[in-house]
Design an enzyme around this catalytic site. Structure first.
Site, PDB file in Angstrom:
ATOM      1  N   ASP A 187       0.857  -1.178   0.000  1.00 20.40           N
ATOM      2  CA  ASP A 187       0.000   0.000   0.000  1.00 20.40           C
ATOM      3  C   ASP A 187       0.895   1.229   0.000  1.00 20.40           C
ATOM      4  O   ASP A 187       1.571   1.513   0.998  1.00 20.40           O
ATOM      5  CB  ASP A 187      -0.911   0.015   1.237  1.00 20.40           C
ATOM      6  CG  ASP A 187      -2.014   1.061   1.137  1.00 20.40           C
ATOM      7  OD1 ASP A 187      -1.701   2.200   0.718  1.00 20.40           O
ATOM      8  OD2 ASP A 187      -3.173   0.754   1.456  1.00 20.40           O
ATOM      9  N   ASP A 271     -14.435 -13.234  -7.082  1.00 23.00           N
ATOM     10  CA  ASP A 271     -15.797 -12.779  -6.815  1.00 23.00           C
ATOM     11  C   ASP A 271     -16.175 -11.634  -7.743  1.00 23.00           C
ATOM     12  O   ASP A 271     -17.328 -11.201  -7.757  1.00 23.00           O
ATOM     13  CB  ASP A 271     -15.928 -12.333  -5.349  1.00 23.00           C
ATOM     14  CG  ASP A 271     -17.358 -11.965  -4.970  1.00 23.00           C
ATOM     15  OD1 ASP A 271     -18.257 -12.795  -5.199  1.00 23.00           O
ATOM     16  OD2 ASP A 271     -17.573 -10.845  -4.459  1.00 23.00           O
ATOM     17  N   GLU A 276     -19.616  -8.452 -16.085  1.00 21.23           N
ATOM     18  CA  GLU A 276     -20.519  -9.070 -15.112  1.00 21.23           C
ATOM     19  C   GLU A 276     -21.952  -9.034 -15.625  1.00 21.23           C
ATOM     20  O   GLU A 276     -22.462  -7.968 -15.963  1.00 21.23           O
ATOM     21  CB  GLU A 276     -20.410  -8.359 -13.760  1.00 21.23           C
ATOM     22  CG  GLU A 276     -19.049  -8.572 -13.118  1.00 21.23           C
ATOM     23  CD  GLU A 276     -18.979  -8.097 -11.668  1.00 21.23           C
ATOM     24  OE1 GLU A 276     -19.938  -7.425 -11.205  1.00 21.23           O
ATOM     25  OE2 GLU A 276     -17.989  -8.403 -11.004  1.00 21.23           O
ATOM     26  N   HIS A 295     -20.058 -12.152  -7.384  1.00 28.55           N
ATOM     27  CA  HIS A 295     -19.962 -10.789  -6.830  1.00 28.55           C
ATOM     28  C   HIS A 295     -20.882 -10.622  -5.623  1.00 28.55           C
ATOM     29  O   HIS A 295     -21.746  -9.741  -5.577  1.00 28.55           O
ATOM     30  CB  HIS A 295     -20.291  -9.732  -7.886  1.00 28.55           C
ATOM     31  CG  HIS A 295     -19.690  -8.389  -7.565  1.00 28.55           C
ATOM     32  ND1 HIS A 295     -19.341  -7.476  -8.531  1.00 28.55           N
ATOM     33  CD2 HIS A 295     -19.360  -7.810  -6.381  1.00 28.55           C
ATOM     34  CE1 HIS A 295     -18.839  -6.390  -7.961  1.00 28.55           C
ATOM     35  NE2 HIS A 295     -18.853  -6.572  -6.645  1.00 28.55           N
TER      36      HIS A 295
END
Length: 336
Positions: A187, A271, A276, A295
């Site tokens: 990060d 996921d 989609e 998802h």
């Protein structure tokens, strides 16, 4: 920016906890309408008369676009039950002096649960073994076949690489520590040592190279689209797994598909998808080293309870002349 007047009118079009709505009745005249999942303008048929007199609105999927703002001359506050105001015309609200409050981390716990579910299911092949068993493949002729066919790895002592050390990433980290895993976090906004002894902050390439499992939890923005491409995936160990319950576009599709197709990595749990839902002929459905969920990272009534709690807090702050904790256009508070 103007605070609420006594008995301001509140219109709620998001899924909302009725207990929280009842509590808000001490400050607002609350009206709740059936949530729409169409993603159309908030100025939809059937509620425009209520929108026209609303001082504040709480929404989730409805779009607070220019049409909605034009239909809401009294509007003084928008609360969107999203981590970022993707369903709100933020510049238009700012021009009107309307603060837009958000509900950050509303689904952090439940998404971390799902991510860790994917990790476990992927490394232990639980989805594949269930499909195999339901298909009637387990027979008395070879009762030990699944023991050999579905051999997975344990998590204790393994290294989890978390891409993104925000609200979800940190919750995944806590779950990993409970399983006895070592944790690496990439990060760029975290200083070395920011997570103490819980995790090492490392560069992305280092994380990809050293991790037994990589899981993605960065927000999607210009700097993260395609963050993980062929060079990064090529660094992964042949026995490593890749999990994404974050955003599909963070990963270059063909780079991951090639690694899975050629079995250069052990497998993946996904996921989220580049399209989609994935088309029926997607190669993903034919790969035996991929675990798929549709998802559902935030699919929980607990998310509604949490975003209602955060929204209630924002509404109470605004109603009493204070600034809500999470406002996407804080500059409205500096205008006179």
């Amino acid at each position: 920016m103007t605070s609420a007047s006594p008995r301001s009118r509140l219109l709620i079009t998001a899924p909302f906890d009725p207990v929280a709505a009842a509590r808000l009745a001490d400050l607002f005249d609350v009206e709740i309408v059936e949530p729409s999942m169409e993603g159309a303008t908030l100025a939809r048929p059937g509620i425009t008369d209520r929108l026209a007199v609303a001082d504040a609105v709480v929404c989730e999927v409805d779009q607070v676009d220019q049409a909605a703002l034009d239909a809401a001359p009294a509007l003084k506050l928008v609360v969107t039950c999203r981590a970022s105001p993707v369903n709100v015309d933020l510049p238009a609200c700012t021009r009107r002096g309307i603060p837009v409050a958000t509900t950050p981390a509303r689904n952090a716990e439940i998404t971390a649960d799902l991510a860790f579910t994917l990790i476990l299911s992927t490394v232990r092949h639980t989805g594949a073994s269930e499909r195999w068993m339901r298909a009637g493949n387990w027979c008395a002729d070879d009762v030990f076949e699944p023991y050999a066919r579905f051999r997975g790895i344990g998590l204790g002592g393994r290294t989890l690489g978390i891409v993104g050390g925000g609200a979800i990433g940190r919750r995944v980290m806590r779950r990993a520590l409970a399983f006895g895993m070592k944790v690496l976090v990439y990060d760029p906004f975290l200083e070395p040592g920011a997570l103490g002894d819980d995790a090492d902050i490392v560069g992305l390439d280092d994380l990809m190279r050293r991790s037994d499992v990589v899981t993605v939890h960065v927000p999607l923005n210009d700097s993260t689209v395609g963050l993980i491409g062929a060079p990064q995936i090529a660094l992964m160990r042949s026995g490593a797994y890749f999990v994404n319950a974050g955003r599909a576009a963070v990963v270059e599709e063909e780079a991951l598909m090639a690694a899975l197709r050629e079995k250069r990595i052990a497998g993946a749990g996904l996921d989220v998808f580049w399209t989609e839902p994935p088309p029926a002929d997607s190669e993903l459905f034919r790969l035996d080293n991929v675990t798929l969920t549709p998802h559902i990272g935030g699919a929980s009534d607990d998310v509604v309870t949490e975003h209602s709690r955060i929204a209630e807090r924002a509404l109470r702050a605004w109603a009493t002349g204070e600034r809500p904790e999470a406002v996407a256009n804080g500059e409205v508070f500096t205008t006179v």
